[in-house]
Design a protein around this motif. Structure first.
Motif, PDB file in Angstrom:
ATOM      1  N   MET A   1     -22.985   2.942 -21.372  1.00 25.81           N
ATOM      2  CA  MET A   1     -21.675   2.843 -22.013  1.00 25.81           C
ATOM      3  C   MET A   1     -20.558   3.239 -21.046  1.00 25.81           C
ATOM      4  SD  MET A   1     -22.528   4.280 -25.839  1.00 25.81           S
ATOM      5  CE  MET A   1     -20.817   4.448 -26.285  1.00 25.81           C
ATOM      6  N   ALA A   2     -20.778   4.275 -20.260  1.00 25.40           N
ATOM      7  CA  ALA A   2     -19.778   4.706 -19.274  1.00 25.40           C
ATOM      8  C   ALA A   2     -19.587   3.647 -18.197  1.00 25.40           C
ATOM      9  CB  ALA A   2     -20.195   6.037 -18.659  1.00 25.40           C
ATOM     10  N   GLU A   3     -20.674   3.045 -17.757  1.00 24.84           N
ATOM     11  CA  GLU A   3     -20.602   1.997 -16.741  1.00 24.84           C
ATOM     12  C   GLU A   3     -19.841   0.781 -17.265  1.00 24.84           C
ATOM     13  OE1 GLU A   3     -23.888  -0.744 -14.609  1.00 24.84           O
ATOM     14  OE2 GLU A   3     -24.245   1.422 -14.472  1.00 24.84           O
TER      15      GLU A   3
ATOM     16  N   GLN B   1     -12.251  -1.202 -17.404  1.00 24.52           N
ATOM     17  CA  GLN B   1     -11.024  -0.621 -16.874  1.00 24.52           C
ATOM     18  C   GLN B   1     -10.666  -1.230 -15.530  1.00 24.52           C
ATOM     19  OE1 GLN B   1     -11.664   3.607 -16.826  1.00 24.52           O
ATOM     20  NE2 GLN B   1     -11.187   3.838 -18.994  1.00 24.52           N
ATOM     21  N   LEU B   2     -11.653  -1.427 -14.662  1.00 23.35           N
ATOM     22  CA  LEU B   2     -11.386  -2.046 -13.356  1.00 23.35           C
ATOM     23  C   LEU B   2     -10.915  -3.486 -13.514  1.00 23.35           C
ATOM     24  CD1 LEU B   2     -14.186  -0.749 -10.972  1.00 23.35           C
ATOM     25  CD2 LEU B   2     -11.725  -0.429 -10.754  1.00 23.35           C
TER      26      LEU B   2
ATOM     27  N   SER C   1      -3.973  -6.706 -14.076  1.00 25.29           N
ATOM     28  CA  SER C   1      -2.579  -6.270 -14.066  1.00 25.29           C
ATOM     29  C   SER C   1      -1.987  -6.343 -12.662  1.00 25.29           C
ATOM     30  CB  SER C   1      -2.434  -4.865 -14.650  1.00 25.29           C
ATOM     31  OG  SER C   1      -3.071  -3.911 -13.846  1.00 25.29           O
ATOM     32  N   ILE C   2      -2.763  -5.969 -11.645  1.00 23.23           N
ATOM     33  CA  ILE C   2      -2.291  -6.089 -10.261  1.00 23.23           C
ATOM     34  C   ILE C   2      -2.051  -7.551  -9.912  1.00 23.23           C
ATOM     35  CG2 ILE C   2      -3.026  -5.846  -7.839  1.00 23.23           C
ATOM     36  CD1 ILE C   2      -2.060  -3.247  -9.002  1.00 23.23           C
TER      37      ILE C   2
END
Length: 135
Positions: A29-31, A37-38, A44-45
């Motif tokens: 789940m964290a991965e 997020q990345l 966005s970038i």
């Protein structure tokens, strides 16, 4: 082996199985959350520099854009930024030596991948933004 030890061993094994399951689930789940997020950050970038690139290409003013390129070169997730015009000539880059050269074929590797976005104005392609991200 007495009943007391067999019960204790059974409880210990069940706890161990439960801990392995919980830790494995939490890690995946964290991965997954980190990957999302990345991806949001990369999008966005890319959108930000697409908009800046559009303004720079329309006005032919690349000085301010170069400052943004230079400031983001400190970001460890961004390896290279390149803005090219409609003729595939590099007009701004985080690597200043590339300015004026033609865009060469970009290849993704195990360590890096490129995200390329076309820049349009009034329905006409006026350039591209190329961003090299690290994995």
């Amino acid at each position: 082996m007495s009943l007391k030890y067999r019960i204790a061993l059974t409880i210990f094994l069940l706890e161990a199985i439960m801990m392995v399951f919980v830790l494995t689930t939490m890690r995946s789940m964290a991965e997954q959350s980190t990957r999302l997020q990345l991806k949001d950050y990369e999008d966005s970038i890319t959108n930000f520099f697409t908009d800046l690139g559009r303004t720079a290409l329309v006005s032919s003013e690349f000085d301010e854009l170069q400052q943004y390129f230079d400031s983001l070169s400190a970001d460890p997730h961004i390896a290279k930024l390149v803005l090219s015009d409609a003729n595939n000539t590099i007009v701004s880059s985080s690597d200043f030596e590339l300015v004026g050269a033609k865009v060469s074929m970009v290849e993704n590797t195990a360590m890096y991948f490129w995200k390329i976005e076309e820049i349009k104005s009034a329905g006409t392609r006026i350039g591209k933004i190329h961003i090299k991200f690290s994995n």
